[in-house]
Design a protein around this motif. Structure first.
Motif, short mmCIF file in Angstrom:
data_model
loop_
_atom_site.label_atom_id
_atom_site.label_comp_id
_atom_site.label_asym_id
_atom_site.label_seq_id
_atom_site.Cartn_x
_atom_site.Cartn_y
_atom_site.Cartn_z
N GLU A 1 0.84 -1.19 0.00
CA GLU A 1 0.00 0.00 0.00
C GLU A 1 0.87 1.24 0.00
O GLU A 1 1.97 1.25 0.56
N CYS B 1 -6.36 -6.05 -0.41
CA CYS B 1 -7.82 -6.17 -0.42
C CYS B 1 -8.26 -7.53 0.10
O CYS B 1 -9.24 -7.64 0.85
N TYR C 1 -11.79 -5.65 2.03
CA TYR C 1 -12.41 -4.45 1.46
C TYR C 1 -12.15 -4.39 -0.04
O TYR C 1 -11.05 -4.74 -0.50
N LEU D 1 -11.27 1.03 0.16
CA LEU D 1 -10.02 1.26 0.90
C LEU D 1 -9.44 2.63 0.58
O LEU D 1 -8.86 3.29 1.46
N ARG E 1 -10.34 5.46 2.81
CA ARG E 1 -10.05 5.29 4.23
C ARG E 1 -8.60 5.65 4.53
O ARG E 1 -7.80 5.92 3.63
N ILE F 1 -8.28 0.88 9.50
CA ILE F 1 -8.22 -0.57 9.39
C ILE F 1 -7.22 -1.19 10.36
O ILE F 1 -6.96 -2.39 10.30
N ARG G 1 -13.25 -6.09 7.16
CA ARG G 1 -14.55 -5.48 6.89
C ARG G 1 -15.67 -6.23 7.61
O ARG G 1 -16.68 -5.63 8.02
#
Length: 452
Positions: free
Chosen positions: A280, A296, A301, A306, A309, A314, A347
């Motif tokens: 990420e 993911c 999510y 994502l 957010r 998370i 999630r």
């Protein structure tokens, strides 16, 4: 007597004629006798230096005392003294004007012819100043053309080079002199096919053409495609376009760098998307900028959700303080990177353990800095570790129970053994035969072994 009268009349006529001529010429004229008294002054002289007054019979130096000590006075006295004509041009401070003067001596005195040349002198000064400015501008232009980091060229209506700077000539791989009188198509056909129609357009419209990108090969690097940005502009003489100028900037290296960057981005995106670990990009304020498919999968999510957010959304709240302390040290430069184990909140509300390694991506261009984080799902490892801890705890509890049992059993056995020791000690005094003594010895050894 008649003859004398005739001579006087002719002399008077000549004097009147001379006065009429001197009065009508555009020069200022005045005459002085040998004592510097003014004997004649025409109308032009009265206007220029006498303010319209009649100065006949007055002393020149009394009327113009400032002139006596100037170059004018020196030249007048020299002409009178040496009986030699003088001619000079000087600035007269008394009249704040320039005068061109010719003085002719005679036995009777001095005749002075002069013209006010102030306008001409100021005009010459202005012209000289303009010429100096023009020469300075030409020098600056020549310096610009020769030393600028871009190419310059000028073309006539037949598209022939009439000037080119060394920068562009060297880029073409052709001497500057060899360009003169030749067209672009003569020297660089592929480039000429693109540029010459634009040259014609500027001649026809008188309007400049902003930067356009063209490609082609040059004699300097045959077989190599090069890229240039070229802008064209008209050079006017009055209302006519006398020439067309071109500004040329090579961008080959830039285009190559862009291609390399694009290929690098494509390789990065491929690795990013296909990696077996989550990756990420996180902004310095915590916003999630980009994620790969594995992230993911880990948190459950979709990518679009994502990207709305932050990493805090998370991350398990219990694990946030530890990571935020590491991020602060990372941004301050104290750490080059950090690694920690934490929990992501899925999630569906579940928790998943990950090992996160994060470092700062310092971007040198206009893109803001961000963090690159790699997340490895360690949930299974954490489950195995929990099972191992449980088994280890169970084994430790079994060992403790065994120890307690053995301690209790040892205590229970020690009392009978003590009695047997006392008994064998008492019995040894009553056993006399060697065989009995041997048996008693074995008994004592066995009791010692039991005692441990």
């Amino acid at each position: 007597l008649a003859r004398q009268q005739q001579v006087r009349e002719r002399a008077n006529a000549l004097a009147h004629k001379t006065a009429a001529v001197l009065g009508s010429i555009t020069d200022g004229v005045f005459e002085v006798d040998r004592n510097w008294r003014i004997t004649f002054m025409n109308e032009r002289a009265r206007t220029l230096i006498a303010g319209g007054r009649d100065l006949i019979g007055q002393d020149l130096w009394d009327i113009f005392p400032d002139v006596a000590a100037s170059a004018f006075g020196e030249n007048y006295r020299r002409a009178m003294r040496d009986q030699t004509p003088v001619e000079f041009e000087e600035y007269c401070t008394a009249f704040e004007s320039w005068f061109a003067v010719r003085a002719f001596p005679s036995p009777d005195g001095l005749a002075v012819f002069f013209q006010d040349t102030t306008a001409r002198k100021w005009g010459e000064a202005a012209l000289n100043s303009a010429n100096r400015e023009k020469n300075a501008l030409l020098a600056q232009l020549n310096s610009l053309l020769q030393n600028a980091p871009v190419g310059f060229a000028f073309f006539d209506r037949e598209r022939r080079y009439i000037r080119i700077n060394e920068q562009l000539a060297d880029s073409n791989g052709i001497l500057a002199e060899a360009h003169m009188g030749r067209t672009l198509t003569d020297l660089i056909p592929v480039v000429g096919a693109s540029v010459e129609p634009m040259i014609d357009r500027v001649f026809d419209t008188g309007e400049p053409i902003p930067y356009r990108e063209i490609m082609g090969e040059t004699p300097k690097e045959p077989g190599v495609t090069r890229h240039w940005l070229i802008a064209l502009f008209p050079v006017h003489e009055g209302m006519e376009v006398a020439a067309v100028g071109a500004v040329v900037m090579e961008v080959t290296d830039l285009r190559r760098a862009e291609t390399a960057r694009r290929q690098s981005d494509e390789r990065f995106r491929s690795v990013f998307e296909l990696a077996a670990v989550g990756i990420e990009r996180v902004a310095l304020d915590g916003r999630i900028l980009d994620v790969n498919a594995k992230i993911c999968d880990i948190v459950g999510y979709p990518r679009e959700e994502l990207l709305r957010r932050t990493y805090r959304d998370i991350t398990d709240p219990e694990d946030l303080p530890a990571e935020e302390g590491l991020i602060e040290r990372l941004l301050s430069g104290e750490l080059a990177s950090y690694a920690l184990e934490k929990r992501y909140r899925r999630r569906d509300g579940g928790a998943v353990w990950v090992r996160v390694t994060s470092s700062l991506a310092r971007i040198t261009g206009t893109e803001p800095a961000y963090r690159i984080s790699v997340a490895e799902d360690i949930t299974e490892r954490k489950a195995m570790e929990a099972e191992l801890r449980s088994a280890r705890d169970e084994a430790e509890r079994a060992n403790l129970a065994k120890s307690k049992f053995l301690a209790a059993a040892s205590h229970d056995l020690r009392q009978p053994l003590q009695s047997l020791f006392f008994f064998t000690a008492a019995l040894s005094a009553h056993v006399g035969s060697p065989a009995g003594a041997k048996i008693l010895t074995h008994l004592e050894q066995g009791l010692d072994a039991l005692k441990g």
